[in-house]
Design an enzyme around this catalytic site. Structure first.
Site, PDB file in Angstrom:
ATOM      1  N   THR A   1       0.847  -1.199   0.000  1.00 32.71           N
ATOM      2  CA  THR A   1       0.000   0.000   0.000  1.00 32.71           C
ATOM      3  C   THR A   1       0.876   1.239   0.000  1.00 32.71           C
ATOM      4  O   THR A   1       1.872   1.318   0.721  1.00 32.71           O
ATOM      5  CB  THR A   1      -0.937   0.019   1.219  1.00 32.71           C
ATOM      6  OG1 THR A   1      -1.860  -1.064   1.122  1.00 32.71           O
ATOM      7  CG2 THR A   1      -1.729   1.328   1.284  1.00 32.71           C
TER       8      THR A   1
ATOM      9  N   PHE B   1       1.129   5.001   1.004  1.00 30.99           N
ATOM     10  CA  PHE B   1       0.555   5.988   1.916  1.00 30.99           C
ATOM     11  C   PHE B   1       1.122   7.365   1.590  1.00 30.99           C
ATOM     12  O   PHE B   1       2.246   7.482   1.087  1.00 30.99           O
ATOM     13  CB  PHE B   1       0.902   5.660   3.368  1.00 30.99           C
ATOM     14  CG  PHE B   1       0.155   4.483   3.931  1.00 30.99           C
ATOM     15  CD1 PHE B   1      -0.965   4.665   4.730  1.00 30.99           C
ATOM     16  CD2 PHE B   1       0.578   3.185   3.667  1.00 30.99           C
ATOM     17  CE1 PHE B   1      -1.651   3.578   5.259  1.00 30.99           C
ATOM     18  CE2 PHE B   1      -0.106   2.095   4.188  1.00 30.99           C
ATOM     19  CZ  PHE B   1      -1.214   2.287   4.990  1.00 30.99           C
TER      20      PHE B   1
END
Length: 265
Positions: A155, A157
């Site tokens: 992921t 961020f």
């Protein structure tokens, strides 16, 4: 937060993406950290949508490898589980396991919250998809480690701050700087070749586009806003020139910031 800002960072948990934006806008927090894209499930649309009119700027990004675990109560086996809870993104990233096991997927606000609920209110028929740290914190058993569909599940961020803030994460603190990335959003008229005209300006400036995403404009049916990332700094001459020309072609342009690219750190 620890990976991007260090282990001494003081965190202020918030229950939703909206509340993270509000905490930074209202000066209850200096910085906000939000997921914006996953290598398996794709763009996290709410972050983009809320970033648009937030008045916040991106000052850093971090890539975080994600390993989901199926957590259960002590003494529970995976075969006992009927319902599994987690954030919608985590459920999407573990779709194969959910389908193979025949679990009923239940969406909740966040992965750690699912683990906490399981520890305090769950039964042997309940499971949660969360991190090994959540299992440790809440005294849960890891029934299946690496529950995500893709082993390389990652992921992206972003770290955001108020646009008028005296940044607490200045460029001087981010050595080595390496390659900078710029993120922006733009809108064009609903005419043939409108998108091509904009993209050709970046190509002519020799700028490498790393992401292009379209999102519907809610108030204008079947019209779209485009989100763009490219390698370069808004203070570089080629970027300044490309953006100046783009402003004459687009109907709206929002620049979210230039920041060190995680690919180069």
């Amino acid at each position: 937060a620890r990976r991007s800002l260090g282990t001494s960072v003081v965190t202020l948990p918030r229950p939703s993406f909206r509340d993270v934006f509000l905490a930074v806008q209202g000066e209850q927090a200096e910085l906000g950290i939000l997921p914006i894209e996953n290598s398996t499930a794709g763009t996290i649309s709410e972050t983009y949508d809320r970033l648009l009119d937030s008045g916040l700027r991106i000052i850093k990004e971090v890539y975080l490898p994600i390993e989901h675990c199926l957590l259960v109560l002590p003494g529970t086996e995976p075969s006992d589980v009927k319902v599994v809870s987690s954030h919608p993104q985590a459920l999407a990233q573990c779709r194969s396991l959910i389908e193979k096991r025949g679990f009923l997927a239940q969406a909740v606000q966040d992965t750690a919250g699912a683990a906490r609920w399981l520890a305090t209110e769950g039964t042997k028929k309940d499971g949660a998809l969360a991190s090994s740290l959540a299992a440790e914190l809440y005294g849960l058993k890891i029934a299946i480690k690496g529950a995500q569909d893709e082993a390389a599940n990652t992921t992206r961020f972003i770290v955001v701050e108020r646009d008028n803030a005296a940044t607490s994460l200045s460029r001087a603190d981010q050595e080595p700087l390496g390659l900078l990335k710029t993120s922006l959003a733009f809108e064009v008229g609903h005419t043939p070749g409108a998108l091509y005209k904009v993209l050709s300006l970046f190509a002519a400036a020799g700028l490498n586009l790393t992401k292009l995403e379209s999102r519907p404009i809610p108030e204008r049916t079947w019209e779209y806003r485009f989100y763009l990332d490219f390698d370069g700094d808004v203070n570089d001459s080629p970027v300044i020139d490309a953006l100046a020309k783009a402003r004459s072609v687009v109907t709206k342009l929002n620049i979210f910031g230039s920041y060190p690219s995680a690919r180069d750190l």
